[in-house]
Design a protein around this motif. Structure first.
Motif, PDB file in Angstrom:
ATOM      1  N   ARG A  36       0.842  -1.213   0.000  1.00  0.00           N
ATOM      2  CA  ARG A  36       0.000   0.000   0.000  1.00  0.00           C
ATOM      3  C   ARG A  36       0.868   1.250   0.000  1.00  0.00           C
ATOM      4  O   ARG A  36       0.559   2.234  -0.674  1.00  0.00           O
ATOM      5  CB  ARG A  36      -0.939  -0.010   1.200  1.00  0.00           C
ATOM      6  CG  ARG A  36      -1.898   1.165   1.206  1.00  0.00           C
ATOM      7  CD  ARG A  36      -3.045   0.973   2.187  1.00  0.00           C
ATOM      8  NE  ARG A  36      -3.990   2.068   2.050  1.00  0.00           N
ATOM      9  CZ  ARG A  36      -3.959   3.183   2.783  1.00  0.00           C
ATOM     10  NH1 ARG A  36      -3.027   3.335   3.718  1.00  0.00           N
ATOM     11  NH2 ARG A  36      -4.839   4.140   2.591  1.00  0.00           N
ATOM     12  N   ARG A  95       1.967   1.900  -3.506  1.00  0.00           N
ATOM     13  CA  ARG A  95       0.867   2.377  -4.355  1.00  0.00           C
ATOM     14  C   ARG A  95       0.523   3.826  -4.063  1.00  0.00           C
ATOM     15  O   ARG A  95       0.339   4.636  -4.989  1.00  0.00           O
ATOM     16  CB  ARG A  95      -0.380   1.505  -4.166  1.00  0.00           C
ATOM     17  CG  ARG A  95      -0.262   0.082  -4.668  1.00  0.00           C
ATOM     18  CD  ARG A  95      -1.635  -0.566  -4.797  1.00  0.00           C
ATOM     19  NE  ARG A  95      -2.437  -0.480  -3.583  1.00  0.00           N
ATOM     20  CZ  ARG A  95      -2.387  -1.343  -2.575  1.00  0.00           C
ATOM     21  NH1 ARG A  95      -1.538  -2.365  -2.630  1.00  0.00           N
ATOM     22  NH2 ARG A  95      -3.176  -1.207  -1.518  1.00  0.00           N
ATOM     23  N   THR A  96       0.406   4.172  -2.791  1.00  0.00           N
ATOM     24  CA  THR A  96       0.019   5.547  -2.447  1.00  0.00           C
ATOM     25  C   THR A  96       1.116   6.532  -2.825  1.00  0.00           C
ATOM     26  O   THR A  96       0.826   7.620  -3.341  1.00  0.00           O
ATOM     27  CB  THR A  96      -0.305   5.678  -0.949  1.00  0.00           C
ATOM     28  OG1 THR A  96       0.822   5.270  -0.160  1.00  0.00           O
ATOM     29  CG2 THR A  96      -1.517   4.833  -0.564  1.00  0.00           C
ATOM     30  N   ASP A 144       1.009   7.088  -6.520  1.00  0.00           N
ATOM     31  CA  ASP A 144      -0.095   7.979  -6.880  1.00  0.00           C
ATOM     32  C   ASP A 144       0.237   9.430  -6.564  1.00  0.00           C
ATOM     33  O   ASP A 144      -0.120  10.344  -7.319  1.00  0.00           O
ATOM     34  CB  ASP A 144      -1.374   7.571  -6.144  1.00  0.00           C
ATOM     35  CG  ASP A 144      -2.019   6.328  -6.725  1.00  0.00           C
ATOM     36  OD1 ASP A 144      -1.748   6.014  -7.899  1.00  0.00           O
ATOM     37  OD2 ASP A 144      -2.803   5.667  -6.009  1.00  0.00           O
ATOM     38  N   SER A 151       1.168   6.353   4.076  1.00  0.00           N
ATOM     39  CA  SER A 151      -0.015   6.092   3.254  1.00  0.00           C
ATOM     40  C   SER A 151      -1.220   6.886   3.760  1.00  0.00           C
ATOM     41  O   SER A 151      -1.989   7.444   2.971  1.00  0.00           O
ATOM     42  CB  SER A 151      -0.345   4.600   3.249  1.00  0.00           C
ATOM     43  OG  SER A 151       0.684   3.859   2.633  1.00  0.00           O
ATOM     44  N   ILE A 189      -0.901  10.538   2.727  1.00  0.00           N
ATOM     45  CA  ILE A 189      -1.207  10.746   1.308  1.00  0.00           C
ATOM     46  C   ILE A 189      -2.711  10.681   1.082  1.00  0.00           C
ATOM     47  O   ILE A 189      -3.273  11.491   0.326  1.00  0.00           O
ATOM     48  CB  ILE A 189      -0.452   9.713   0.452  1.00  0.00           C
ATOM     49  CG1 ILE A 189       1.060   9.971   0.542  1.00  0.00           C
ATOM     50  CG2 ILE A 189      -0.921   9.761  -0.999  1.00  0.00           C
ATOM     51  CD1 ILE A 189       1.920   8.878  -0.050  1.00  0.00           C
ATOM     52  N   ASP A 190      -3.382   9.753   1.744  1.00  0.00           N
ATOM     53  CA  ASP A 190      -4.837   9.684   1.613  1.00  0.00           C
ATOM     54  C   ASP A 190      -5.504  10.927   2.201  1.00  0.00           C
ATOM     55  O   ASP A 190      -6.524  11.406   1.679  1.00  0.00           O
ATOM     56  CB  ASP A 190      -5.378   8.422   2.285  1.00  0.00           C
ATOM     57  CG  ASP A 190      -5.249   7.195   1.392  1.00  0.00           C
ATOM     58  OD1 ASP A 190      -4.932   7.353   0.196  1.00  0.00           O
ATOM     59  OD2 ASP A 190      -5.442   6.071   1.897  1.00  0.00           O
ATOM     60  N   ASP A 203      -7.934   3.188  -4.097  1.00  0.00           N
ATOM     61  CA  ASP A 203      -6.872   3.031  -5.087  1.00  0.00           C
ATOM     62  C   ASP A 203      -7.321   3.535  -6.457  1.00  0.00           C
ATOM     63  O   ASP A 203      -6.530   4.084  -7.229  1.00  0.00           O
ATOM     64  CB  ASP A 203      -6.466   1.559  -5.204  1.00  0.00           C
ATOM     65  CG  ASP A 203      -5.561   1.113  -4.063  1.00  0.00           C
ATOM     66  OD1 ASP A 203      -5.155   1.969  -3.256  1.00  0.00           O
ATOM     67  OD2 ASP A 203      -5.268  -0.095  -3.976  1.00  0.00           O
ATOM     68  N   ARG A 253      -7.478   7.667  -6.149  1.00  0.00           N
ATOM     69  CA  ARG A 253      -6.514   8.429  -5.353  1.00  0.00           C
ATOM     70  C   ARG A 253      -5.756   9.470  -6.180  1.00  0.00           C
ATOM     71  O   ARG A 253      -5.615  10.633  -5.771  1.00  0.00           O
ATOM     72  CB  ARG A 253      -5.519   7.498  -4.663  1.00  0.00           C
ATOM     73  CG  ARG A 253      -4.532   8.239  -3.735  1.00  0.00           C
ATOM     74  CD  ARG A 253      -3.537   7.298  -3.095  1.00  0.00           C
ATOM     75  NE  ARG A 253      -4.186   6.352  -2.215  1.00  0.00           N
ATOM     76  CZ  ARG A 253      -4.324   5.056  -2.491  1.00  0.00           C
ATOM     77  NH1 ARG A 253      -3.847   4.566  -3.639  1.00  0.00           N
ATOM     78  NH2 ARG A 253      -4.916   4.245  -1.643  1.00  0.00           N
TER      79      ARG A 253
END
Length: 407
Positions: A65, A68-69, A72, A268, A271-272, A286, A289
């Protein structure tokens, strides 16, 4: 939805202390969801990464995760996201690895606009193998660093060019994409310090054409660590020192030791949170984002521009104040001095008024010296997602009081 700064501020427990924080360029305040993610991960059933037990899979999910974050956030490939204990540590580690391929006659380019973490590792790595260091100056009056400034020192012997995406001292944002194009025309590598820039505007490393982008989550609401984004195919060509049993796969090849899963989870979550700033009621996924990050950063830039439009002219109008942040394109970061008043006295005076605005060269040593400020630097104020109009008014009132009493 509209950018609701008061609602955003409600997620920052530290702001309950009543201080106006303009020290974000050195490290931002942290929202509650980030602290909760760190605590939840640290106290969960978790093990070293694997696929057999639930705790092993939980650790692996945290790492996946994180990649991925971060990808993004930066417009990068998740397979090229590398964790590091800081951007400085990552730069030192890769500088030592890359220098194995250099020797006498090779050239490395650094600038006087940069934080020392994107200067000294390259200077020291070059010196260790007999390579030559070329320096790029910027205009101290305007704060500008141009493509032409960089092109003037490039040659077929250039192996690496290290530049910043935004000066942590005066906010200047050089033309990164155009510099990358110039660097690539001579077949060199472009390493970009994105630590200060990442906190203020959306990033697309592929569109910018940079080879490596570093940043620090604790500058954009996250925990204290660093990360790097690069093309995984390029990372495959870099060999660094590592333990024999440890993975040689990219990006694990560069992550020495067991990862701090709690910091990855906190990153993470940060970032969210950034992605959801313009709509805190809708969970980030996902699937959306990246688009929500772009929308949130547009809203953030508008928010910071409005505050800067109030702060900057008022600051420049104060008696005896000299502002060194003058580039046309820059972050909402202002470095200034007051005639006849030591910057540390301004810093302490503002602290007495509940305003955090430190004074230093902030590790941008070459930049401070090039501005004529020596190693002392000046007072730096930076805007952040949680900065409010009231904060700006408190800062200006505090400055008026400090200048009046000491000037």
């Amino acid at each position: 939805m509209a950018y609701d700064v008061e609602r955003i501020r409600s997620h920052f427990p530290s702001l309950n202390a009543g201080l106006a924080h303009f020290d974000g360029p050195g490290g931002s305040q942290t929202p509650d969801v980030v602290g909760q993610a760190v605590a939840d991960t640290l106290t969960a059933s978790i093990s070293n990464r694997g696929t057999v037990t639930a705790s092993e899979r939980r650790a692996d999910d945290v790492v996946s995760r994180f990649r991925r974050t971060a990808a993004d956030l930066l417009g990068a490939d998740p397979r090229g996201i590398v964790y590091g204990r800081s951007a400085t540590a990552l730069t030192y580690d890769l500088a030592r690895a890359l220098a194995k391929q250099w020797g006498p006659g090779d050239e490395v380019v650094v600038t006087r606009l940069d934080h020392d973490s994107n200067v000294r590792p390259w200077v020291q790595a070059a010196e260790a193998v007999g390579a030559t260091v070329r320096w790029v100056d910027f205009d101290p009056a305007s704060g500008e660093l141009t493509v032409a400034d960089v092109e003037a020192v490039l040659s077929e012997r250039t192996r690496l060019v290290a530049t910043t995406a935004a000066s942590n001292l005066i906010g200047t944002r050089p033309p990164v994409r155009q510099i990358s194009e110039a660097v690539h025309r001579v077949g060199s590598l472009h390493w970009v310090d994105g630590v200060h820039a990442t906190a203020h505007a959306s990033v697309d490393v592929e569109a910018l054409g940079v080879d490596v982008w570093t940043c620090s989550p604790y500058k954009f609401l996250g925990p204290h660590c660093g990360l790097l984004a690069a093309d995984p195919a390029w990372l495959e060509t870099v060999r660094n020192d590592k333990l024999a049993p440890s993975s040689d796969a990219v990006p694990e090849r560069f992550e020495l030791g067991t990862l701090p899963y709690e910091l990855l989870a906190g990153t993470s979550a940060a970032i969210d949170f950034l992605a959801g700033m313009d709509d805190l009621d809708t969970p980030v996924t996902d699937a959306d984002r990246r688009e929500r990050l772009l929308a949130s950063f547009r809203a953030l830039e508008e928010h910071e521009e409005k505050l800067l439009a109030v702060l900057e002219p008022a600051l420049r109008a104060l008696p005896g104040v000299t502002v060194y942040s003058n580039a046309e394109s820059r972050t909402p970061t202002l470095l200034f001095t007051v005639d006849g008043v030591d910057p540390q006295d301004v810093y302490r005076g503002l602290a007495e008024h509940g305003v955090n605005a430190p004074a230093s060269s902030f590790y941008a040593l070459e930049c401070s010296r090039h501005l004529g400020l020596g190693d002392t630097g000046g007072v730096r104020v930076g805007l952040a997602p949680y900065t409010s109009q009231d904060d700006v008014e408190r800062l200006l009132a505090g400055l008026e009081a400090v200048i009046g009493s000491r000037g």
